[in-house]
Structures are given as structure tokens and as C-alpha cells.
Design an enzyme around this catalytic site. Structure first.
Site, PDB file in Angstrom:
ATOM      1  N   GLY A  34       0.836  -1.190   0.000  1.00  0.00           N
ATOM      2  CA  GLY A  34       0.000   0.000   0.000  1.00  0.00           C
ATOM      3  C   GLY A  34       0.869   1.238   0.000  1.00  0.00           C
ATOM      4  N   ALA A  35       0.238   2.385   0.197  1.00  0.00           N
ATOM      5  CA  ALA A  35       0.972   3.648   0.162  1.00  0.00           C
ATOM      6  C   ALA A  35       1.924   3.789   1.342  1.00  0.00           C
ATOM      7  CB  ALA A  35      -0.022   4.810   0.155  1.00  0.00           C
ATOM      8  N   LYS A  38       4.528  -2.335   3.134  1.00  0.00           N
ATOM      9  CA  LYS A  38       4.509  -3.565   2.356  1.00  0.00           C
ATOM     10  C   LYS A  38       4.239  -4.720   3.309  1.00  0.00           C
ATOM     11  CE  LYS A  38       7.824  -1.913  -1.118  1.00  0.00           C
ATOM     12  NZ  LYS A  38       9.163  -2.115  -1.739  1.00  0.00           N
ATOM     13  N   LYS A  52       4.036  -6.782   8.321  1.00  0.00           N
ATOM     14  CA  LYS A  52       3.771  -5.488   7.693  1.00  0.00           C
ATOM     15  C   LYS A  52       4.927  -4.548   8.012  1.00  0.00           C
ATOM     16  CE  LYS A  52       0.124  -1.976   7.310  1.00  0.00           C
ATOM     17  NZ  LYS A  52      -1.256  -1.635   7.743  1.00  0.00           N
ATOM     18  N   ASP A 149     -12.022   2.569   7.039  1.00  0.00           N
ATOM     19  CA  ASP A 149     -11.584   2.101   5.717  1.00  0.00           C
ATOM     20  C   ASP A 149     -12.097   0.687   5.456  1.00  0.00           C
ATOM     21  OD1 ASP A 149     -10.376   2.437   3.257  1.00  0.00           O
ATOM     22  OD2 ASP A 149      -8.390   1.832   3.938  1.00  0.00           O
TER      23      ASP A 149
END
Length: 235
Positions: A34-35, A38, A52, A149
Site C-alpha cells: 500500500g501507500a 509492504k 507489515k 476504511d
């Protein structure tokens, strides 16, 4: 994986109960990105895990922002445990910011839906998944946490693809009556209207909302489960 030390605010003190030894982490293939981070498949103390790894950031502002995101995610994960929330194993701040959770091998709900498209899910499967998601959200909300989210990419399936678990607490926030939170947070197709505005918002502008933003996102995901189509695909 072990890069240069990440500058991190001293305000966040990771409880020793949740501290993982980075020397015992074996990092395998990348399974997501993602932004801000990883995600890798790996092992910790012979247990299969998801690792993560947060990006460092290039500027002091980026470093501080990613440090805050890491601290928020760890804080939320240590506070809540539920069968429909990803199981938190631990984290470390140095030499890089890492969050370690259980490894869910069934893939994301989005990938599962795409594999069936254009066929809809069996109604019993759709209802079962919906109940899993609802229970995860009920647990968060009962602890005063808003996820912000909720979407198929953040819903992972167990290896037998019979159970859904909610992941990614990087945008989660505590809900209070007075707190003003950042607007334009989340992913647009699943975002409640109060999370964005028809008027362009200044960077970092705040507005008040509550756990109902998750209820809106849940309704969109429920529609997706029943129809197996992309929300607002004509837009």
C-alpha cells in the site's frame, strides 16, 4: 528487511508484552503493498505470520506521519481481540517499524468476489460473510473505535474461505464526541458522504463524524456481497 533505524516519536512506548525480536523474523515473499507499507509472508518463532513493514518516509513530516500511523495501528490491535479481527502477534519499532499478525491464506474478499464474477455468491455464503463483518465492526465500535476504511481489500478470508476477518487499522481512530477528525479519509467507493465534501477541503482540514461512517461502508460491502458488482461502477 532490516534497514537504517527509523526516527520515531518517544511518546509511543510499545508494551514489552507485544515486542517481537526482529532477529527471529524470517521475511518471505511480498503478498501486498500500500501507500504506507509492504506486507510479507513470513515466520516468527516457527509460526506462519504476515509481516507489515512500514515505509520510512523521506522527510521529517513523512517520518512523523508514518510513525503516528504505526503507533495508532498497534494501539488499536492491542486493545481489541475478536474472532473476526486479525490476530495481533506483536510489533517492533527498530530497526524498522513492523507489525506482525496471523497469516490469512484465503486471500482478500475482493479477490474472492472477482474469482466468481459475474456469478453472485450463494446467499448463505453472502449472509455468513456479512455477519462476520458486522461482528467485527460491533467489536470495534463497542471499544469506541472507528475503522474508517472498511472495504473488500481489508477483509481477508481464512484458508478454508469460510470466515472473514477485518485487517488494516492504519486509519482507525478513537471516537469521541468532541474530536474533530481528518476529512477525505478512506476509499471513495466505500466512503460515507460526511467523509468528503463537494467543496475542496484544505489539506488537513478537520470535520466531525462518528461510527456511522463504518455503517455506511458496511452497507456498500453488503450490496457488493449480494450483487458481486463494483459499487458505482458506472461512475
Amino acid at each position: 528487511m532490516m534497514d537504517q533505524p527509523t526516527v520515531f516519536s518517544d511518546e509511543f512506548d510499545l508494551d514489552s508484552r507485544w515486542l517481537v525480536d526482529p532477529k527471529l523474523l524470517f521475511v518471505g515473499p511480498k503478498i501486498g503493498e500500500g501507500a504506507h507499507a509492504k506486507v510479507y509472508e513470513g515466520k516468527y518463532k516457527n509460526q506462519n505470520v504476515a509481516i507489515k513493514v512500514f515505509h520510512k518516509g523521506e522527510t521529517p513530516e513523512e517520518i512523523a506521519k508514518r510513525g503516528s500511523r504505526f503507533a495508532r495501528e498497534v494501539s488499536m490491535l492491542t486493545r481489541v481481540q475478536h474472532k473476526n479481527l486479525v490476530k495481533f502477534i506483536g510489533a517492533c519499532k527498530e530497526p524498522v517499524m513492523v507489525v506482525v499478525t496471523e497469516l490469512l491464506l484465503g486471500g482478500s474478499l475482493r479477490k474472492y468476489l472477482l474469482s466468481l464474477r459475474p456469478r453472485p455468491l450463494d446467499i448463505r455464503v453472502a449472509v455468513g460473510f456479512a455477519l462476520d463483518i458486522a461482528q467485527a465492526m460491533e467489536c470495534l465500535h463497542s471499544h469506541g473505535i472507528i475503522h474508517r476504511d472498511l472495504k473488500p481489500e481489508n477483509l481477508l478470508l481464512t484458508a478454508d474461505q469460510k470466515t472473514v476477518k477485518l485487517v488494516d487499522f492504519g486509519l482507525a481512530r478513537e471516537e469521541t464526541l468532541t474530536e474533530m477528525m481528518t476529512a477525505e479519509t478512506g476509499t471513495y467507493r466505500w466512503m460515507a458522504p460526511e467523509l468528503y465534501s463537494t467543496v475542496t477541503l484544505r489539506h488537513g482540514e478537520k470535520k466531525h463524524y462518528n461510527h456511522k461512517v463504518d455503517a455506511y461502508s458496511f452497507a456498500i460491502v453488503l450490496w457488493e456481497l449480494l450483487h458481486n458488482r463494483t459499487p458505482f461502477e458506472e461512475c
